[in-house]
Design a protein around this motif. Sequence first.
Motif, PDB file in Angstrom:
ATOM      1  N   THR A  34     -39.691   9.482 -25.422  1.00  0.00           N
ATOM      2  CA  THR A  34     -38.607   9.340 -24.456  1.00  0.00           C
ATOM      3  C   THR A  34     -37.361  10.050 -24.975  1.00  0.00           C
ATOM      4  N   ASP A  35     -36.437  10.276 -24.065  1.00  0.00           N
ATOM      5  CA  ASP A  35     -35.125  10.800 -24.434  1.00  0.00           C
ATOM      6  C   ASP A  35     -34.083   9.684 -24.451  1.00  0.00           C
ATOM      7  N   ALA A  36     -34.554   8.446 -24.500  1.00  0.00           N
ATOM      8  CA  ALA A  36     -33.665   7.290 -24.426  1.00  0.00           C
ATOM      9  C   ALA A  36     -32.885   7.102 -25.722  1.00  0.00           C
ATOM     10  N   ALA A  37     -31.827   6.330 -25.620  1.00  0.00           N
ATOM     11  CA  ALA A  37     -31.083   5.915 -26.807  1.00  0.00           C
ATOM     12  C   ALA A  37     -31.840   4.762 -27.450  1.00  0.00           C
ATOM     13  N   VAL A  38     -32.364   4.967 -28.648  1.00  0.00           N
ATOM     14  CA  VAL A  38     -33.193   3.979 -29.341  1.00  0.00           C
ATOM     15  C   VAL A  38     -32.434   3.460 -30.548  1.00  0.00           C
ATOM     16  N   ARG A  39     -32.496   2.164 -30.749  1.00  0.00           N
ATOM     17  CA  ARG A  39     -31.845   1.587 -31.925  1.00  0.00           C
ATOM     18  C   ARG A  39     -32.667   0.435 -32.473  1.00  0.00           C
ATOM     19  N   ARG A  40     -32.383   0.087 -33.709  1.00  0.00           N
ATOM     20  CA  ARG A  40     -33.050  -1.003 -34.424  1.00  0.00           C
ATOM     21  C   ARG A  40     -31.960  -1.877 -35.019  1.00  0.00           C
ATOM     22  N   ASP A  41     -32.097  -3.186 -34.880  1.00  0.00           N
ATOM     23  CA  ASP A  41     -31.112  -4.061 -35.520  1.00  0.00           C
ATOM     24  C   ASP A  41     -31.706  -4.670 -36.786  1.00  0.00           C
ATOM     25  N   GLU A  42     -31.030  -5.655 -37.355  1.00  0.00           N
ATOM     26  CA  GLU A  42     -31.475  -6.234 -38.617  1.00  0.00           C
ATOM     27  C   GLU A  42     -31.950  -7.676 -38.449  1.00  0.00           C
ATOM     28  N   ALA A  43     -32.375  -8.040 -37.243  1.00  0.00           N
ATOM     29  CA  ALA A  43     -32.852  -9.404 -37.017  1.00  0.00           C
ATOM     30  C   ALA A  43     -34.025  -9.718 -37.944  1.00  0.00           C
ATOM     31  N   GLY A  44     -33.947 -10.855 -38.618  1.00  0.00           N
ATOM     32  CA  GLY A  44     -35.013 -11.273 -39.507  1.00  0.00           C
ATOM     33  C   GLY A  44     -35.145 -10.457 -40.768  1.00  0.00           C
ATOM     34  N   ALA A  45     -34.106  -9.689 -41.117  1.00  0.00           N
ATOM     35  CA  ALA A  45     -34.189  -8.822 -42.295  1.00  0.00           C
ATOM     36  C   ALA A  45     -34.401  -9.627 -43.571  1.00  0.00           C
ATOM     37  N   ASP A  46     -33.818 -10.809 -43.650  1.00  0.00           N
ATOM     38  CA  ASP A  46     -33.951 -11.625 -44.849  1.00  0.00           C
ATOM     39  C   ASP A  46     -35.371 -12.158 -45.029  1.00  0.00           C
ATOM     40  N   GLU A  47     -36.198 -12.073 -43.974  1.00  0.00           N
ATOM     41  CA  GLU A  47     -37.591 -12.505 -44.057  1.00  0.00           C
ATOM     42  C   GLU A  47     -38.550 -11.319 -44.005  1.00  0.00           C
ATOM     43  N   GLY A  48     -38.025 -10.102 -44.059  1.00  0.00           N
ATOM     44  CA  GLY A  48     -38.863  -8.923 -44.027  1.00  0.00           C
ATOM     45  C   GLY A  48     -39.459  -8.615 -42.673  1.00  0.00           C
ATOM     46  N   ARG A  49     -38.805  -9.059 -41.598  1.00  0.00           N
ATOM     47  CA  ARG A  49     -39.362  -8.863 -40.258  1.00  0.00           C
ATOM     48  C   ARG A  49     -39.088  -7.473 -39.690  1.00  0.00           C
ATOM     49  N   GLY A  50     -38.086  -6.794 -40.188  1.00  0.00           N
ATOM     50  CA  GLY A  50     -37.885  -5.406 -39.802  1.00  0.00           C
ATOM     51  C   GLY A  50     -36.947  -5.164 -38.648  1.00  0.00           C
ATOM     52  N   GLY A  51     -36.547  -6.201 -37.921  1.00  0.00           N
ATOM     53  CA  GLY A  51     -35.562  -6.026 -36.866  1.00  0.00           C
ATOM     54  C   GLY A  51     -36.147  -5.754 -35.494  1.00  0.00           C
ATOM     55  N   ASN A  52     -35.345  -6.085 -34.473  1.00  0.00           N
ATOM     56  CA  ASN A  52     -35.691  -5.813 -33.085  1.00  0.00           C
ATOM     57  C   ASN A  52     -35.580  -4.320 -32.787  1.00  0.00           C
ATOM     58  N   VAL A  53     -36.287  -3.883 -31.745  1.00  0.00           N
ATOM     59  CA  VAL A  53     -36.226  -2.497 -31.301  1.00  0.00           C
ATOM     60  C   VAL A  53     -35.751  -2.479 -29.844  1.00  0.00           C
ATOM     61  N   PHE A  54     -34.796  -1.586 -29.554  1.00  0.00           N
ATOM     62  CA  PHE A  54     -34.248  -1.439 -28.202  1.00  0.00           C
ATOM     63  C   PHE A  54     -34.250   0.028 -27.811  1.00  0.00           C
ATOM     64  N   ALA A  55     -34.492   0.288 -26.521  1.00  0.00           N
ATOM     65  CA  ALA A  55     -34.294   1.633 -25.970  1.00  0.00           C
ATOM     66  C   ALA A  55     -33.642   1.479 -24.606  1.00  0.00           C
ATOM     67  N   ARG A  56     -32.784   2.402 -24.265  1.00  0.00           N
ATOM     68  CA  ARG A  56     -31.989   2.285 -23.037  1.00  0.00           C
ATOM     69  C   ARG A  56     -31.883   3.650 -22.358  1.00  0.00           C
ATOM     70  N   LYS A  57     -32.069   3.658 -21.033  1.00  0.00           N
ATOM     71  CA  LYS A  57     -31.883   4.896 -20.280  1.00  0.00           C
ATOM     72  C   LYS A  57     -31.438   4.551 -18.866  1.00  0.00           C
ATOM     73  N   GLY A  58     -31.029   5.566 -18.119  1.00  0.00           N
ATOM     74  CA  GLY A  58     -30.508   5.338 -16.782  1.00  0.00           C
ATOM     75  C   GLY A  58     -29.056   4.910 -16.848  1.00  0.00           C
ATOM     76  N   SER A  59     -28.471   4.746 -15.687  1.00  0.00           N
ATOM     77  CA  SER A  59     -27.059   4.372 -15.640  1.00  0.00           C
ATOM     78  C   SER A  59     -26.796   3.526 -14.410  1.00  0.00           C
ATOM     79  N   GLY A  60     -25.605   2.985 -14.360  1.00  0.00           N
ATOM     80  CA  GLY A  60     -25.216   2.165 -13.225  1.00  0.00           C
ATOM     81  C   GLY A  60     -25.560   0.714 -13.425  1.00  0.00           C
TER      82      GLY A  60
END
Length: 365
Positions: A34-60
Amino acid sequence: MNAIELTRELVAIPSHDSEAAAGDYVEDWLREHTDAAVRRDEAGADEGRGGNVFARKGSGEPTLALVGHHDVVPPDDSQVTDSGEYVIEERDGRIHGRGTADMKGALAAAMVAFAEADPACELVVASFVGEEVGGVGARAAIDDGFGPDYAVVTEGSTGYSGPQTTDVAVAHKGRRGSTITASGEAAHASEVEQGENAIYRATDAVGIVRDLDFPSTEVLGHEMRGSVAVTEVEGGSAMNVLPERCGLTVDERTVPGERAPLSRVEEVPGVEWTVDQDLPPMACGDADFADAVLDAAEAVQEASPEHVVKPHATDAGWLSEAGTDCVICGIAEPGEAHTANESASLAVIERCERIYRRLAESFTG
């Protein structure tokens, strides 16, 4: 890559001890396809979970989210090879293995739909960590500002109104787990007047729980009724000793806006009540959104899907509590998740991809 191929790829990645590798795959796939804006957060980092994944596209407006999770419960021995790889089999039109139904098949469908859709609104796909342990990722995302206007949580909704029919759940129950602790005074059983029997006090508390009315409510015309049950008892140290402690566990299935008055057990002398876990229920507050998802579901299958309610808590409860209007629509059928025979219908995986894409391309709020 289609949704079935992506399901195979996701299911092959073990994600019960840590979902970090599965999250890496989800993130990399979204960046590549995709050409979407993709990001990763640090959710669960202290337990080695690796974080949530988000992607966003479109507008309005509005923002519509397709929400899943990439952790799974521990596999049955039959679902893992001696070398630790997940066993994946396809037969009779189904894919078998840990995570196929709950919920990598639906996550794959959501990812492909996101990649291929030309959305009529702002579209987000989110995959959370720690759903199976109380919504670790969902809660972290909400605390960090994640709050779409609408969300389709891709937990199971297939087979509720009829076999192989993919329905739309407009509500689900929550779960409140709690502990009742009765304290007394130990004494020799031959001198009962010298002590205070904690089991008797616990029994009095059980009587209160047993007589409670179950909470009930109505969501978009569907009646929901909760339940309360004492599920475990622990107490006593010897046959000839009055117990000084007795513990009870209570399982309560909650409904939106209602809770059983369990605090009443503390009217019994020496009894304390402690809430250990409270997974919130979900209720969709926007009938038009619920109808729009149902229309999308009906358009891609021969069966006539319905609005239904689910008995199980999901991440939709956390999102709903935070103000997002949610429904649940996904591949898993009743009795499939968390079992040694977990599987998902290949046809329903493809169907859900079409539902999500159709909704994304038509929904304008």
